[in-house]
Design an enzyme around this catalytic site. Structure first.
Site, short mmCIF file in Angstrom:
data_model
loop_
_atom_site.label_atom_id
_atom_site.label_comp_id
_atom_site.label_asym_id
_atom_site.label_seq_id
_atom_site.Cartn_x
_atom_site.Cartn_y
_atom_site.Cartn_z
N GLU A 150 0.99 -0.66 -5.25
CA GLU A 150 -0.18 0.25 -5.25
C GLU A 150 0.34 1.61 -5.69
O GLU A 150 0.97 2.34 -4.92
CB GLU A 150 -0.80 0.29 -3.86
CG GLU A 150 -2.13 1.05 -3.80
CD GLU A 150 -1.96 2.52 -3.48
OE1 GLU A 150 -2.09 3.35 -4.41
OE2 GLU A 150 -1.67 2.84 -2.32
N ASP A 209 0.84 -1.20 0.00
CA ASP A 209 0.00 0.00 0.00
C ASP A 209 0.88 1.25 0.00
O ASP A 209 1.84 1.34 0.77
CB ASP A 209 -0.90 -0.02 1.24
CG ASP A 209 -1.91 1.11 1.24
OD1 ASP A 209 -2.72 1.17 0.32
OD2 ASP A 209 -1.85 1.93 2.17
N ASP A 267 -11.35 1.64 -0.95
CA ASP A 267 -11.46 3.09 -0.76
C ASP A 267 -12.50 3.73 -1.69
O ASP A 267 -12.84 4.90 -1.51
CB ASP A 267 -10.11 3.77 -1.00
CG ASP A 267 -9.17 3.62 0.18
OD1 ASP A 267 -9.66 3.43 1.31
OD2 ASP A 267 -7.95 3.68 -0.03
#
Length: 505
Positions: free
Chosen positions: A351, A303, A404
């Site tokens: 990511e 991430d 998200d």
């Protein structure tokens, strides 16, 4: 059986993004019991090969998987009471299941209820040291001592100090010497033992589930947050690896500048790394962290990968993320250490969303890491952009959306008419079944992997959204019920998977 070479080949794969907390269960939160196995069966029947989860650590403030008490520990709330009953550590007649909402997690209720059950299981084991779990637990504690000892003491101290963050403990344990730490370990020995025990339970149940997934031909994609929570055993035990002042407060914190999700940016508040200190230790903590994660999952999504190249540093005390500066990360130095210590072809997904520069792309591509493509982003404006599938390359992962994003149905309902027209034209769809139009477009893309959230597979609206970035509370609560996983949905997903060459068979 599992094909471990598939990540580094051009084999087309597909799967579902679903965190285990969203599984059905009678205990207020999804767990690693029978419904987890039923979900893997659903994946296999639907001809999927991937299951992506969010970070699996114990959650702290706001119940976010991205704000964990440890980078190494597992989430105790995922432990299945049913399995503990089968193994003789819980007796059903000694407790009952309070009423709860099957579609939404009430973390306050769950934490209280689940930990009372885990305490009962611990007490039962202490009374029966001949139980097979006892020796296995002792072996686990010895094997995982490098992180487990500090984590268990940290959590025991949090309990002792009524949940306060570590800087508000007494000085002798907030900033302990080796002797002081040992004093507290003896003082809180019963509680530290409890925390080691529930970690043993989590890892035992998780590894059994992962083995079952492998038997069904399913690879698990995990999620490694680049930053750690300030109130964590990582920062408490390894202060020298973080940018802290003499009192222990962060000097700067993490976040991102204004972006798609927020006009004032996102102020995450995580302490930043002291990268020179990490380098002096040959990045040992990071190597251990990645290696540990790869024992839990088959592929790791890092991430905020761009933070390895440059990170947004916000002065501690700022109320928004606007007034930060970009600072250089370890970049290739860290990545080279990973490949040298752990292997040349690491199964890592970068990511690469947000403010992405040429330097970030160069770092990603130098190690042949696939990046992420989000279909919803392709239609956020009417211009041609890199998120439209006709621009993709093979070495990417196509998502309809992530944790998200709003669900596809929720996103489409809120889009203006010009965007809706572009979606309908691009997908050659009347949008009457917009979730599946996105799934079909995702699966038909050239990306070697296609992953869609379970909410889109179930055609759910905004009420099923997992997270709204920039909001601290009310997230991570969504759950489905087992009746929602129908044969017709499985057959439909299998058909699309076959049609676009992503089948497991």
């Amino acid at each position: 059986m599992i094909d471990y070479t598939s990540f580094s080949t051009d084999k087309r794969m597909s799967g579902i993004l679903l965190h285990p907390t969203s599984f059905p269960s009678p205990y207020g939160i999804g767990d690693l019991g029978k419904e987890a196995y039923a979900f893997i069966d659903f994946l296999a029947k639907s001809k999927q090969t991937l299951w992506q989860v969010l970070p699996l650590g114990p959650t702290g403030y706001g119940d976010s998987p991205y704000q964990s008490f440890s980078s190494f520990a597992g989430q105790p709330l995922l432990i299945s009471p049913d399995i503990l009953m089968e193994d003789g550590l819980l007796i059903k007649s000694e407790w009952h299941i309070p009423e709860h909402n099957p579609h939404k997690i009430d973390y306050g209720f769950v934490i209280q209820h689940k930990f009372s059950l885990l305490q009962k299981a611990f007490d039962q084991l202490k009374q029966n040291i001949t139980h097979p779990y006892y020796e296995a637990w002792q072996n686990f504690c010895h094997k995982e001592a490098s992180w487990l000892d500090d984590y268990a003491l940290f959590m025991a101290c949090k309990d002792y100090f009524d949940g306060k963050e570590w800087l508000k403990w007494t000085e002798d344990i907030a900033k302990p010497s080796k002797a002081q730490k040992e004093h507290w370990r003896i003082k809180l020995s019963s509680r530290t033992a409890f925390y080691t025990f529930i970690q043993f339970l989590f890892f035992k149940q998780w590894h059994h589930l992962r083995e079952y997934a492998h038997q069904q031909g399913i690879l698990i994609i995990g999620d490694l947050p680049i930053f750690t929570s300030y109130d964590s055993s990582d920062v408490w035990a390894k202060k020298e690896l973080f940018l802290l002042d003499d009192h222990g407060y962060p000097t700067e914190v993490a976040g991102v500048p204004p972006d798609y999700f927020s006009k004032t940016g996102q102020l995450w508040g995580n302490p930043l790394y002291d990268w020179p200190s990490h380098k002096k230790q040959d990045y040992a903590w990071w190597v251990s962290r990645l290696a540990h994660t790869l024992k839990l999952v088959d592929i790791v999504r890092i991430d905020h990968f761009r933070g390895f190249e440059s990170f947004w540093a916000i002065p501690y005390g700022e109320e928004t993320a606007i007034y930060g500066t970009w600072k250089k990360g370890p970049g290739a130095d860290l990545m080279n250490t990973f490949t040298h210590k752990l292997g040349e072809h690491l199964p890592i997904i970068a990511e690469d969303l947000g403010v992405i520069t040429d330097e970030v792309c160069q770092l990603r591509d130098a190690y042949h890491l696939p990046g992420m493509k989000i279909l919803q982003f392709a239609f956020e404006n009417l211009k041609d952009n890199d998120f439209l599938p006709h621009h993709y390359i093979k070495n990417t992962i196509c998502y309809s959306g992530t944790h998200d994003n709003d669900t596809t149905i929720g996103w489409y309902a809120k889009a203006d008419e010009a965007k809706k027209i572009k979606v309908r034209q691009y997908m050659q769809s009347d949008a009457m079944d917009i979730s599946w139009a996105f799934i079909r477009t995702c699966y038909s893309s050239i990306s070697k992997m296609a992953i869609v959230p379970m909410q889109d597979v179930l055609s759910l609206g905004s009420q099923a959204r997992m997270n709204i970035p920039g909001t601290a509370m009310g997230n991570w609560q969504w759950r489905y019920t087992k009746e929602m996983l129908t044969d017709s949905i499985s057959q439909r997903l299998a058909y699309i998977t076959d049609l676009y060459g992503r089948s497991s068979t």
